[in-house]
Design an enzyme around this catalytic site. Structure first.
Site, PDB file in Angstrom:
ATOM      1  N   HIS A 178      30.203  44.867  39.797  1.00 49.76           N
ATOM      2  CA  HIS A 178      29.375  44.414  40.927  1.00 49.76           C
ATOM      3  C   HIS A 178      27.998  45.072  41.008  1.00 49.76           C
ATOM      4  CE1 HIS A 178      30.718  48.212  42.691  1.00 49.76           C
ATOM      5  NE2 HIS A 178      29.734  48.096  43.557  1.00 49.76           N
TER       6      HIS A 178
HETATM    7  C1  UD1 Z   1      26.785  47.689  48.259  1.00 50.81           C
HETATM    8  C2  UD1 Z   1      26.112  49.003  47.880  1.00 50.81           C
HETATM    9  C3  UD1 Z   1      26.721  49.531  46.599  1.00 50.81           C
HETATM   10  C4  UD1 Z   1      28.222  49.632  46.705  1.00 50.81           C
HETATM   11  C5  UD1 Z   1      28.820  48.308  47.152  1.00 50.81           C
HETATM   12  C6  UD1 Z   1      30.283  48.471  47.412  1.00 50.81           C
HETATM   13  C7  UD1 Z   1      23.728  49.263  48.465  1.00 50.81           C
HETATM   14  C8  UD1 Z   1      22.340  49.232  47.952  1.00 50.81           C
HETATM   15  N1  UD1 Z   1      24.685  48.812  47.626  1.00 50.81           N
HETATM   16  O1  UD1 Z   1      26.495  46.759  47.221  1.00 50.81           O
HETATM   17  O2  UD1 Z   1      26.207  50.825  46.339  1.00 50.81           O
HETATM   18  O3  UD1 Z   1      28.750  49.977  45.453  1.00 50.81           O
HETATM   19  O4  UD1 Z   1      28.174  47.896  48.376  1.00 50.81           O
HETATM   20  O5  UD1 Z   1      30.987  47.290  47.288  1.00 50.81           O
HETATM   21  O6  UD1 Z   1      23.962  49.655  49.600  1.00 50.81           O
HETATM   22  N2  UD1 Z   1      28.397  39.826  50.451  1.00 50.81           N
HETATM   23  C9  UD1 Z   1      29.338  39.022  51.032  1.00 50.81           C
HETATM   24  N3  UD1 Z   1      30.178  39.575  51.955  1.00 50.81           N
HETATM   25  C10 UD1 Z   1      30.098  40.867  52.342  1.00 50.81           C
HETATM   26  C11 UD1 Z   1      29.123  41.668  51.763  1.00 50.81           C
HETATM   27  C12 UD1 Z   1      28.281  41.138  50.811  1.00 50.81           C
HETATM   28  O7  UD1 Z   1      29.461  37.848  50.738  1.00 50.81           O
HETATM   29  O8  UD1 Z   1      30.896  41.289  53.186  1.00 50.81           O
HETATM   30  C13 UD1 Z   1      27.517  39.260  49.411  1.00 50.81           C
HETATM   31  C14 UD1 Z   1      26.190  38.740  49.925  1.00 50.81           C
HETATM   32  O9  UD1 Z   1      25.862  37.625  49.184  1.00 50.81           O
HETATM   33  C15 UD1 Z   1      25.221  39.859  49.610  1.00 50.81           C
HETATM   34  C16 UD1 Z   1      25.804  40.469  48.339  1.00 50.81           C
HETATM   35  O10 UD1 Z   1      27.216  40.307  48.460  1.00 50.81           O
HETATM   36  O11 UD1 Z   1      23.924  39.403  49.439  1.00 50.81           O
HETATM   37  C17 UD1 Z   1      25.462  41.931  48.144  1.00 50.81           C
HETATM   38  O12 UD1 Z   1      25.813  42.710  49.291  1.00 50.81           O
HETATM   39  P1  UD1 Z   1      25.063  44.104  49.596  1.00 50.81           P
HETATM   40  O13 UD1 Z   1      25.700  44.748  50.752  1.00 50.81           O
HETATM   41  O14 UD1 Z   1      23.603  43.880  49.637  1.00 50.81           O
HETATM   42  O15 UD1 Z   1      25.312  44.935  48.297  1.00 50.81           O
HETATM   43  P2  UD1 Z   1      26.635  45.206  47.465  1.00 50.81           P
HETATM   44  O16 UD1 Z   1      26.457  44.581  46.116  1.00 50.81           O
HETATM   45  O17 UD1 Z   1      27.826  44.851  48.252  1.00 50.81           O
HETATM   46  N1  UDP Z   2      38.751  48.259  46.076  1.00 53.35           N
HETATM   47  C1  UDP Z   2      39.652  47.509  46.828  1.00 53.35           C
HETATM   48  N2  UDP Z   2      39.838  46.204  46.503  1.00 53.35           N
HETATM   49  C2  UDP Z   2      39.181  45.590  45.472  1.00 53.35           C
HETATM   50  C3  UDP Z   2      38.259  46.374  44.715  1.00 53.35           C
HETATM   51  C4  UDP Z   2      38.063  47.693  45.050  1.00 53.35           C
HETATM   52  O1  UDP Z   2      40.283  48.013  47.753  1.00 53.35           O
HETATM   53  O2  UDP Z   2      39.391  44.400  45.235  1.00 53.35           O
HETATM   54  C5  UDP Z   2      38.514  49.652  46.429  1.00 53.35           C
HETATM   55  C6  UDP Z   2      38.743  50.653  45.324  1.00 53.35           C
HETATM   56  O3  UDP Z   2      40.085  51.069  45.309  1.00 53.35           O
HETATM   57  C7  UDP Z   2      37.787  51.788  45.669  1.00 53.35           C
HETATM   58  C8  UDP Z   2      36.662  51.082  46.375  1.00 53.35           C
HETATM   59  O4  UDP Z   2      37.154  49.802  46.760  1.00 53.35           O
HETATM   60  O5  UDP Z   2      38.372  52.727  46.549  1.00 53.35           O
HETATM   61  C9  UDP Z   2      35.481  50.944  45.464  1.00 53.35           C
HETATM   62  O6  UDP Z   2      34.521  50.130  46.055  1.00 53.35           O
HETATM   63  P1  UDP Z   2      33.374  49.400  45.239  1.00 53.35           P
HETATM   64  O7  UDP Z   2      33.746  49.292  43.822  1.00 53.35           O
HETATM   65  O8  UDP Z   2      33.066  48.158  45.985  1.00 53.35           O
HETATM   66  O9  UDP Z   2      32.120  50.378  45.458  1.00 53.35           O
HETATM   67  P2  UDP Z   2      31.590  51.686  44.713  1.00 53.35           P
HETATM   68  O10 UDP Z   2      32.670  52.696  44.678  1.00 53.35           O
HETATM   69  O11 UDP Z   2      31.095  51.291  43.363  1.00 53.35           O
HETATM   70  O12 UDP Z   2      30.426  52.090  45.583  1.00 53.35           O
END
Ligand code: UD1
Ligand code: UDP
Length: 358
Positions: A204
């Site tokens: 992601h």
């Molecule tokens: C964010 C964090 C990243 C973290 C990740 C965990 C930042 C810069 N990035 O990235 O460090 O690893 O969360 O998962 O803060 N979206 C949905 N539903 C949601 C949330 C997001 O559909 O509940 C979609 C939207 O299209 C959105 C995209 O995901 O534009 C990205 O969401 P965003 O919160 O900007 O960044 P993440 O990639 O989730």
């Molecule tokens: N995780 C979860 N369900 C999923 C994928 C990840 O519960 O389908 C959990 C995972 O066990 C870990 C956390 O989400 O604890 C990691 O989140 P993510 O990879 O979104 O973010 P990052 O750690 O890279 O910021």
């Protein structure tokens, strides 16, 4: 004493959960402020329900947007809540836009900030997370570093030693608190896979999935791995990646079985029983290491170098042949490494330090 817990994304909810439980256990006054960065049911509420966490007192419903839009809206909303509630300390976790907004809003109105998971560095400023980490660390009064290496990163940047506390990472607490419960989970049956006969994928990161060629290249590498080991790849797909795959009109190789993002217990069970984990997630690299499942990281660097040093993880980047080569190397790894992230008591330590010093 009143504590504000600021969170907004899936990993922050999971890694703050042990601290929230510890505050509950000691009946310390606190409240949760959710920025609403994540808002889909399976990225947000599902974790509050499954981990039995109290509802946030505030939800800013900031949602998605560009970095500036998202962070700006958060700053405005967080400041209002902090001015009203006047907590004695704000706790933020990790490296998201929520983390930075929480720390910056608090620091500017002279509320002490505690950064949980301080001191991680990828030394790659192309990642939005690296910028968030560095700024948050320099805004914080309490730096809860998970490891000695993280502490050293902070010292190297001139942060005074008395502010730094090596506590372990609360992800170990979270894994230990849920592993037993995960044993009864039936996700393997639901996905029709057997222990050790599938691989688990998550992907992601902005720098991997927002570029069409890079995303295609990684998926090609995963396809090569699936074919060579004749194994199914389970991929609970992050909404960001889902959106990009559609937008770029990419066809996902048939060996990759997509599922919606999963609840924590199902995901833990899938991790614990995988042959191999392939990921670009920070938390998943840690969990693979803790659960003694070899990991191939689909990135060129990591802010979790401890996982590589103990032999649990390797960097594969985004080239298909390298991904295959690294998968070959890792799959038969002896699973005898030591977990470098602590003993599962990080939350207790963090709350002790706050209690003692505030
Ligand atoms: C964010 C964090 C990243 C973290 C990740 C965990 C930042 C810069 N990035 O990235 O460090 O690893 O969360 O998962 O803060 N979206 C949905 N539903 C949601 C949330 C997001 O559909 O509940 C979609 C939207 O299209 C959105 C995209 O995901 O534009 C990205 O969401 P965003 O919160 O900007 O960044 P993440 O990639 O989730
Ligand atoms: N995780 C979860 N369900 C999923 C994928 C990840 O519960 O389908 C959990 C995972 O066990 C870990 C956390 O989400 O604890 C990691 O989140 P993510 O990879 O979104 O973010 P990052 O750690 O890279 O910021």
């Amino acid at each position: 004493m009143k504590i504000a817990i600021i969170l907004g994304t899936r990993p922050e909810i999971i890694k703050m959960a042990p601290i929230i439980r510890e505050l509950e256990r000691r009946t310390i006054d606190y409240f949760i402020l959710h920025t609403g960065q994540h808002y889909s049911y399976n990225m947000d509420r599902i974790f509050f329900e499954q981990l039995k966490l109290p509802q946030p007192k505030y939800n800013l419903r900031v949602g998605s947007g560009t970095h500036a839009e998202q962070t700006g809206k958060m700053l405005i909303g967080i400041e209002k809540v902090l001015m009203k509630e006047k907590p004695d300390i704000v706790l933020v976790q990790g490296d998201t836009n929520t983390t930075l907004a929480g720390a910056l809003a608090a620091a500017k109105i002279h509320i002490p900030v505690g950064h949980v998971e301080a001191g991680l560095r990828s030394f790659d400023r192309e990642m939005p997370e690296e910028i968030n980490r560095i700024l948050t660390d320099h805004l914080s009064d309490y730096l809860f570093a998970p490891t000695e290496k993280a502490k050293q990163n902070l010292l190297n940047e001139g942060i005074p030693e008395e502010k730094i506390h090596v506590t372990g990472n609360t992800i170990v607490d979270a894994v230990y608190q849920h592993l037993e419960l995960a044993k009864n989970n039936n996700i393997l049956e639901r996905l029709n896979v057997k222990p050790n006969e599938y691989m688990l994928l998550t992907l992601h990161r902005q720098e991997n999935v927002d570029r069409k060629q890079r995303l295609k290249s990684i998926l090609k590498g995963i396809e090569l791995v699936a074919k060579e080991f004749e194994t199914k790849i389970i991929y609970p797909i992050h909404p960001r990646t889902q959106k990009r795959i559609k937008e770029f009109k990419i066809e996902v190789p048939k060996e990759i079985h997509l599922t919606p993002p999963l609840d924590y217990l199902s995901f833990l069970k899938l991790e614990a029983n995988a042959q191999l984990i392939l990921t670009d997630s920070g938390g998943v690299q840690e969990e693979a290491c803790i659960l003694k499942v070899p990991c191939v990281t689909l990135r060129y660097n990591t802010e979790r170098p401890e996982t590589i040093e103990v032999g649990a993880n390797t960097l594969a980047g985004a080239e298909p042949q390298t991904i295959l080569k690294k998968a070959r190397e890792m799959i038969n790894k002896e699973r005898n490494w030591k977990n470098p992230f602590g003993d599962g008591k990080a939350a207790q330590r963090i709350v002790n330090i706050i209690n003692r010093t505030l």
